[in-house]
Design a protein around this motif. Structure first.
Motif, PDB file in Angstrom:
ATOM      1  N   LEU A  42       0.828  -1.213   0.000  1.00  0.00           N
ATOM      2  CA  LEU A  42       0.000   0.000   0.000  1.00  0.00           C
ATOM      3  C   LEU A  42       0.860   1.260   0.000  1.00  0.00           C
ATOM      4  O   LEU A  42       0.510   2.262  -0.623  1.00  0.00           O
ATOM      5  CB  LEU A  42      -0.937   0.006   1.209  1.00  0.00           C
ATOM      6  N   ASP A  43       1.999   1.203   0.688  1.00  0.00           N
ATOM      7  CA  ASP A  43       2.907   2.342   0.737  1.00  0.00           C
ATOM      8  C   ASP A  43       3.695   2.511  -0.558  1.00  0.00           C
ATOM      9  O   ASP A  43       4.236   3.585  -0.822  1.00  0.00           O
ATOM     10  CB  ASP A  43       3.899   2.195   1.896  1.00  0.00           C
ATOM     11  N   ASN A  44       3.813   1.437  -1.347  1.00  0.00           N
ATOM     12  CA  ASN A  44       4.605   1.447  -2.581  1.00  0.00           C
ATOM     13  C   ASN A  44       3.817   0.795  -3.712  1.00  0.00           C
ATOM     14  O   ASN A  44       4.182  -0.279  -4.194  1.00  0.00           O
ATOM     15  CB  ASN A  44       5.919   0.674  -2.369  1.00  0.00           C
ATOM     16  N   PRO A  45       2.745   1.431  -4.175  1.00  0.00           N
ATOM     17  CA  PRO A  45       1.877   0.791  -5.166  1.00  0.00           C
ATOM     18  C   PRO A  45       2.551   0.522  -6.510  1.00  0.00           C
ATOM     19  O   PRO A  45       2.052  -0.270  -7.298  1.00  0.00           O
ATOM     20  CB  PRO A  45       0.718   1.781  -5.320  1.00  0.00           C
ATOM     21  N   ASP A  46       3.692   1.144  -6.752  1.00  0.00           N
ATOM     22  CA  ASP A  46       4.399   0.934  -8.014  1.00  0.00           C
ATOM     23  C   ASP A  46       5.263  -0.332  -8.010  1.00  0.00           C
ATOM     24  O   ASP A  46       5.761  -0.745  -9.054  1.00  0.00           O
ATOM     25  CB  ASP A  46       5.271   2.150  -8.335  1.00  0.00           C
ATOM     26  N   LEU A  47       5.444  -0.961  -6.848  1.00  0.00           N
ATOM     27  CA  LEU A  47       6.269  -2.166  -6.751  1.00  0.00           C
ATOM     28  C   LEU A  47       5.401  -3.419  -6.753  1.00  0.00           C
ATOM     29  O   LEU A  47       4.361  -3.453  -6.104  1.00  0.00           O
ATOM     30  CB  LEU A  47       7.101  -2.144  -5.464  1.00  0.00           C
ATOM     31  N   PRO A  48       5.849  -4.468  -7.454  1.00  0.00           N
ATOM     32  CA  PRO A  48       5.101  -5.731  -7.415  1.00  0.00           C
ATOM     33  C   PRO A  48       5.144  -6.339  -6.015  1.00  0.00           C
ATOM     34  O   PRO A  48       6.167  -6.258  -5.318  1.00  0.00           O
ATOM     35  CB  PRO A  48       5.838  -6.627  -8.405  1.00  0.00           C
ATOM     36  N   ALA A  49       4.059  -6.963  -5.606  1.00  0.00           N
ATOM     37  CA  ALA A  49       3.994  -7.592  -4.275  1.00  0.00           C
ATOM     38  C   ALA A  49       5.072  -8.651  -4.115  1.00  0.00           C
ATOM     39  O   ALA A  49       5.633  -8.812  -3.035  1.00  0.00           O
ATOM     40  CB  ALA A  49       2.613  -8.189  -4.042  1.00  0.00           C
ATOM     41  N   SER A  50       5.394  -9.368  -5.183  1.00  0.00           N
ATOM     42  CA  SER A  50       6.435 -10.401  -5.095  1.00  0.00           C
ATOM     43  C   SER A  50       7.792  -9.780  -4.777  1.00  0.00           C
ATOM     44  O   SER A  50       8.568 -10.337  -3.999  1.00  0.00           O
ATOM     45  CB  SER A  50       6.515 -11.205  -6.385  1.00  0.00           C
ATOM     46  N   PHE A  51       8.080  -8.617  -5.348  1.00  0.00           N
ATOM     47  CA  PHE A  51       9.337  -7.925  -5.050  1.00  0.00           C
ATOM     48  C   PHE A  51       9.371  -7.498  -3.592  1.00  0.00           C
ATOM     49  O   PHE A  51      10.388  -7.643  -2.910  1.00  0.00           O
ATOM     50  CB  PHE A  51       9.502  -6.708  -5.965  1.00  0.00           C
ATOM     51  N   ILE A  52       8.254  -6.986  -3.107  1.00  0.00           N
ATOM     52  CA  ILE A  52       8.169  -6.557  -1.709  1.00  0.00           C
ATOM     53  C   ILE A  52       8.373  -7.749  -0.783  1.00  0.00           C
ATOM     54  O   ILE A  52       9.150  -7.681   0.173  1.00  0.00           O
ATOM     55  CB  ILE A  52       6.818  -5.868  -1.435  1.00  0.00           C
ATOM     56  N   ALA A  53       7.698  -8.861  -1.071  1.00  0.00           N
ATOM     57  CA  ALA A  53       7.822 -10.055  -0.229  1.00  0.00           C
ATOM     58  C   ALA A  53       9.258 -10.562  -0.208  1.00  0.00           C
ATOM     59  O   ALA A  53       9.803 -10.866   0.856  1.00  0.00           O
ATOM     60  CB  ALA A  53       6.874 -11.143  -0.727  1.00  0.00           C
ATOM     61  N   GLU A  54       9.891 -10.640  -1.374  1.00  0.00           N
ATOM     62  CA  GLU A  54      11.271 -11.118  -1.447  1.00  0.00           C
ATOM     63  C   GLU A  54      12.217 -10.163  -0.722  1.00  0.00           C
ATOM     64  O   GLU A  54      13.175 -10.598  -0.082  1.00  0.00           O
ATOM     65  CB  GLU A  54      11.686 -11.313  -2.893  1.00  0.00           C
ATOM     66  N   SER A  55      11.960  -8.873  -0.825  1.00  0.00           N
ATOM     67  CA  SER A  55      12.800  -7.887  -0.136  1.00  0.00           C
ATOM     68  C   SER A  55      12.688  -8.034   1.375  1.00  0.00           C
ATOM     69  O   SER A  55      13.687  -8.002   2.096  1.00  0.00           O
ATOM     70  CB  SER A  55      12.410  -6.464  -0.549  1.00  0.00           C
ATOM     71  N   LEU A  56      11.466  -8.214   1.865  1.00  0.00           N
ATOM     72  CA  LEU A  56      11.266  -8.397   3.303  1.00  0.00           C
ATOM     73  C   LEU A  56      11.930  -9.688   3.788  1.00  0.00           C
ATOM     74  O   LEU A  56      12.523  -9.720   4.870  1.00  0.00           O
ATOM     75  CB  LEU A  56       9.777  -8.401   3.648  1.00  0.00           C
ATOM     76  N   MET A  57      11.833 -10.749   2.997  1.00  0.00           N
ATOM     77  CA  MET A  57      12.479 -12.008   3.380  1.00  0.00           C
ATOM     78  C   MET A  57      13.993 -11.858   3.422  1.00  0.00           C
ATOM     79  O   MET A  57      14.651 -12.374   4.316  1.00  0.00           O
ATOM     80  CB  MET A  57      12.077 -13.136   2.423  1.00  0.00           C
ATOM     81  N   SER A  58      14.549 -11.124   2.457  1.00  0.00           N
ATOM     82  CA  SER A  58      16.001 -10.954   2.447  1.00  0.00           C
ATOM     83  C   SER A  58      16.471 -10.112   3.631  1.00  0.00           C
ATOM     84  O   SER A  58      17.548 -10.353   4.173  1.00  0.00           O
ATOM     85  CB  SER A  58      16.472 -10.332   1.130  1.00  0.00           C
ATOM     86  N   LEU A  59      15.664  -9.150   4.046  1.00  0.00           N
ATOM     87  CA  LEU A  59      16.021  -8.343   5.212  1.00  0.00           C
ATOM     88  C   LEU A  59      16.019  -9.162   6.500  1.00  0.00           C
ATOM     89  O   LEU A  59      16.726  -8.848   7.446  1.00  0.00           O
ATOM     90  CB  LEU A  59      15.059  -7.156   5.353  1.00  0.00           C
ATOM     91  N   ALA A  60      15.220 -10.227   6.514  1.00  0.00           N
ATOM     92  CA  ALA A  60      15.129 -11.071   7.706  1.00  0.00           C
ATOM     93  C   ALA A  60      16.240 -12.118   7.772  1.00  0.00           C
ATOM     94  O   ALA A  60      16.444 -12.723   8.819  1.00  0.00           O
ATOM     95  CB  ALA A  60      13.770 -11.763   7.741  1.00  0.00           C
ATOM     96  N   GLU A  61      16.960 -12.335   6.676  1.00  0.00           N
ATOM     97  CA  GLU A  61      18.033 -13.332   6.665  1.00  0.00           C
ATOM     98  C   GLU A  61      19.208 -12.852   7.505  1.00  0.00           C
ATOM     99  O   GLU A  61      19.541 -11.670   7.488  1.00  0.00           O
ATOM    100  CB  GLU A  61      18.533 -13.577   5.240  1.00  0.00           C
ATOM    101  N   PRO A  62      19.846 -13.776   8.211  1.00  0.00           N
ATOM    102  CA  PRO A  62      21.053 -13.398   8.966  1.00  0.00           C
ATOM    103  C   PRO A  62      22.139 -12.900   8.004  1.00  0.00           C
ATOM    104  O   PRO A  62      22.367 -13.497   6.954  1.00  0.00           O
ATOM    105  CB  PRO A  62      21.487 -14.702   9.637  1.00  0.00           C
ATOM    106  N   ARG A  63      22.763 -11.824   8.339  1.00  0.00           N
ATOM    107  CA  ARG A  63      23.773 -11.223   7.462  1.00  0.00           C
ATOM    108  C   ARG A  63      24.967 -12.144   7.212  1.00  0.00           C
ATOM    109  O   ARG A  63      25.551 -12.130   6.153  1.00  0.00           O
ATOM    110  CB  ARG A  63      24.268  -9.885   8.036  1.00  0.00           C
TER     111      ARG A  63
END
Length: 80
Positions: A42-63
Motif C-alpha cells: 500500500l505504501d509502494n503501489p508501483d512495486l510488485p507484491a512479489s518484489f516486496i515479499a522477497e525484499s522483506l524475506m532478504s532483510l530477515a536473513e542473517p547477514r
C-alpha cells in the motif's frame, strides 16, 4: 512481544496454516508477514507484491549467511 487476540476469518486462518507450513513459519509469523507485505504494498503501489515479499524475506536473513551481490558485468570480467 505482547500477545493480542484478534478474530480472523477461518478461511484466511486455514490458508495461513498451509502457507506457514510451506514457508517454515508459524501461523502467527505467516499472518504477520502477510500484514507487512500488504502494508508495504500500500505504501509502494508501483512495486510488485512479489518484489516486496522477497525484499522483506532478504532483510530477515542473517547477514552472516547472505551471499554478496556481484554484478553480471563484474562476474564476466573475472571469468576471462
Amino acid at each position: 512481544m505482547t500477545a493480542t487476540s484478534v478474530r480472523i476469518d477461518e478461511t484466511l486462518l486455514n490458508q495461513a496454516r498451509v502457507a506457514a507450513k510451506a514457508e517454515y513459519r508459524t501461523v502467527q509469523g505467516q499472518i504477520e508477514f502477510w500484514a507487512k507485505v500488504g502494508r508495504a504494498a500500500l505504501d509502494n503501489p508501483d512495486l510488485p507484491a512479489s518484489f516486496i515479499a522477497e525484499s522483506l524475506m532478504s532483510l530477515a536473513e542473517p547477514r552472516n549467511e547472505a551471499t554478496p551481490f556481484v554484478p553480471r558485468s563484474s562476474a564476466n570480467r573475472h571469468k576471462a
